[in-house]
Design a protein around this motif. Structure first.
Motif, mmCIF file in Angstrom:
data_model
loop_
_atom_site.group_PDB
_atom_site.id
_atom_site.type_symbol
_atom_site.label_atom_id
_atom_site.label_comp_id
_atom_site.label_asym_id
_atom_site.label_seq_id
_atom_site.Cartn_x
_atom_site.Cartn_y
_atom_site.Cartn_z
ATOM 1 N N GLU A 132 0.832 -1.209 0.000
ATOM 2 C CA GLU A 132 0.000 0.000 0.000
ATOM 3 C C GLU A 132 0.866 1.258 0.000
ATOM 4 O O GLU A 132 0.611 2.205 -0.735
ATOM 5 C CB GLU A 132 -0.930 0.005 1.203
ATOM 6 N N GLN A 133 1.892 1.258 0.826
ATOM 7 C CA GLN A 133 2.802 2.407 0.900
ATOM 8 C C GLN A 133 3.486 2.653 -0.441
ATOM 9 O O GLN A 133 3.604 3.787 -0.895
ATOM 10 C CB GLN A 133 3.852 2.164 1.978
ATOM 11 N N LEU A 134 3.947 1.599 -1.086
ATOM 12 C CA LEU A 134 4.699 1.736 -2.327
ATOM 13 C C LEU A 134 3.808 1.959 -3.553
ATOM 14 O O LEU A 134 4.305 2.244 -4.633
ATOM 15 C CB LEU A 134 5.589 0.511 -2.540
ATOM 16 N N ALA A 135 2.495 1.866 -3.378
ATOM 17 C CA ALA A 135 1.562 2.076 -4.484
ATOM 18 C C ALA A 135 1.295 3.553 -4.743
ATOM 19 O O ALA A 135 0.774 3.912 -5.796
ATOM 20 C CB ALA A 135 0.244 1.352 -4.201
ATOM 21 N N SER A 136 1.663 4.411 -3.797
ATOM 22 C CA SER A 136 1.320 5.830 -3.914
ATOM 23 C C SER A 136 2.425 6.709 -3.342
ATOM 24 O O SER A 136 2.869 6.486 -2.214
ATOM 25 C CB SER A 136 0.016 6.081 -3.151
ATOM 26 N N ARG A 137 2.825 7.705 -4.096
ATOM 27 C CA ARG A 137 3.835 8.637 -3.592
ATOM 28 C C ARG A 137 3.294 9.391 -2.381
ATOM 29 O O ARG A 137 4.036 9.698 -1.444
ATOM 30 C CB ARG A 137 4.268 9.607 -4.705
ATOM 31 N N LYS A 138 2.015 9.683 -2.375
ATOM 32 C CA LYS A 138 1.393 10.367 -1.236
ATOM 33 C C LYS A 138 1.537 9.520 0.035
ATOM 34 O O LYS A 138 1.916 10.034 1.084
ATOM 35 C CB LYS A 138 -0.074 10.643 -1.535
ATOM 36 N N ASN A 139 1.251 8.232 -0.065
ATOM 37 C CA ASN A 139 1.399 7.333 1.088
ATOM 38 C C ASN A 139 2.855 7.225 1.521
ATOM 39 O O ASN A 139 3.158 7.190 2.717
ATOM 40 C CB ASN A 139 0.868 5.937 0.763
ATOM 41 N N TYR A 140 3.751 7.161 0.550
ATOM 42 C CA TYR A 140 5.178 7.045 0.836
ATOM 43 C C TYR A 140 5.676 8.279 1.582
ATOM 44 O O TYR A 140 6.348 8.175 2.606
ATOM 45 C CB TYR A 140 5.949 6.857 -0.470
ATOM 46 N N ASP A 141 5.313 9.452 1.081
ATOM 47 C CA ASP A 141 5.731 10.698 1.729
ATOM 48 C C ASP A 141 5.115 10.859 3.111
ATOM 49 O O ASP A 141 5.752 11.388 4.027
ATOM 50 C CB ASP A 141 5.389 11.902 0.848
ATOM 51 N N ALA A 142 3.876 10.386 3.272
ATOM 52 C CA ALA A 142 3.237 10.446 4.587
ATOM 53 C C ALA A 142 4.000 9.588 5.588
ATOM 54 O O ALA A 142 4.226 10.001 6.735
ATOM 55 C CB ALA A 142 1.770 9.994 4.489
ATOM 56 N N GLN A 143 4.434 8.384 5.175
ATOM 57 C CA GLN A 143 5.209 7.537 6.087
ATOM 58 C C GLN A 143 6.581 8.130 6.346
ATOM 59 O O GLN A 143 7.097 8.033 7.459
ATOM 60 C CB GLN A 143 5.346 6.111 5.555
ATOM 61 N N ALA A 144 7.179 8.772 5.343
ATOM 62 C CA ALA A 144 8.473 9.432 5.561
ATOM 63 C C ALA A 144 8.340 10.496 6.640
ATOM 64 O O ALA A 144 9.199 10.615 7.524
ATOM 65 C CB ALA A 144 8.982 10.040 4.259
ATOM 66 N N LYS A 145 7.261 11.249 6.608
ATOM 67 C CA LYS A 145 7.025 12.280 7.625
ATOM 68 C C LYS A 145 6.816 11.637 8.990
ATOM 69 O O LYS A 145 7.381 12.078 9.992
ATOM 70 C CB LYS A 145 5.812 13.125 7.239
ATOM 71 N N GLN A 146 6.017 10.582 9.042
ATOM 72 C CA GLN A 146 5.776 9.865 10.298
ATOM 73 C C GLN A 146 7.080 9.283 10.852
ATOM 74 O O GLN A 146 7.329 9.353 12.054
ATOM 75 C CB GLN A 146 4.740 8.772 10.105
ATOM 76 N N SER A 147 7.893 8.691 9.974
ATOM 77 C CA SER A 147 9.179 8.131 10.411
ATOM 78 C C SER A 147 10.055 9.212 11.028
ATOM 79 O O SER A 147 10.699 8.990 12.048
ATOM 80 C CB SER A 147 9.921 7.504 9.222
ATOM 81 N N CYS A 148 10.044 10.364 10.400
ATOM 82 C CA CYS A 148 10.848 11.482 10.879
ATOM 83 C C CYS A 148 10.424 11.894 12.286
ATOM 84 O O CYS A 148 11.250 12.270 13.115
ATOM 85 C CB CYS A 148 10.723 12.649 9.907
ATOM 86 N N LEU A 149 9.126 11.791 12.541
ATOM 87 C CA LEU A 149 8.593 12.158 13.849
ATOM 88 C C LEU A 149 8.754 11.037 14.875
ATOM 89 O O LEU A 149 8.402 11.215 16.045
ATOM 90 C CB LEU A 149 7.124 12.557 13.710
ATOM 91 N N GLY A 150 9.255 9.892 14.424
ATOM 92 C CA GLY A 150 9.501 8.785 15.350
ATOM 93 C C GLY A 150 8.467 7.681 15.313
ATOM 94 O O GLY A 150 8.549 6.728 16.079
ATOM 95 N N TYR A 151 7.489 7.783 14.411
ATOM 96 C CA TYR A 151 6.401 6.772 14.343
ATOM 97 C C TYR A 151 6.623 5.818 13.211
ATOM 98 O O TYR A 151 7.183 6.113 12.216
ATOM 99 C CB TYR A 151 5.047 7.455 14.177
#
Length: 99
Positions: free
Chosen positions: A80-99
């Motif tokens: 699901e994450q790799l199917a959409s750049r929007k999802n990918y960028d959202a997880q990148a932001k979450q990862s940055c915040l520690g989630y």
């Protein structure tokens, strides 16, 4: 110094860590060697990760892997994450915040 090369298939995941005031690291996770390679504020590395469909690993999973010896999630969990750049960028932001 001479260039360092890492085969794409050796990179198990990418991640981000934030430090405040716009400072962050893009990270390559090499599971076989237990190595995290960090590059400061590297948008180019995040683009490379997306272009090569390398999963964006959560901050929690990255910490568990680095500090407690847990395995990184299997790539099959990231369709699901790799199917959409929007999802990918959202997880990148979450990862940055520690989630």
């Amino acid at each position: 110094m001479s260039p360092v090369s890492i085969a794409v298939d050796e990179v198990a995941g990418c991640s981000r860590s934030c430090f405040g005031d716009g400072v962050w690291d893009a990270e390559l996770l090499v599971a076989r060697t237990g190595t995290q390679i960090s590059l400061r504020n590297s948008k180019e590395l995040i683009e490379w990760c997306w272009s090569n469909r390398i999963p964006m690993i959560s901050g929690n999973d990255r910490r568990q892997w680095l500090y407690k010896g847990a395995s990184l999630p299997d790539r099959s969990e990231f369709s699901e994450q790799l199917a959409s750049r929007k999802n990918y960028d959202a997880q990148a932001k979450q990862s940055c915040l520690g989630y």
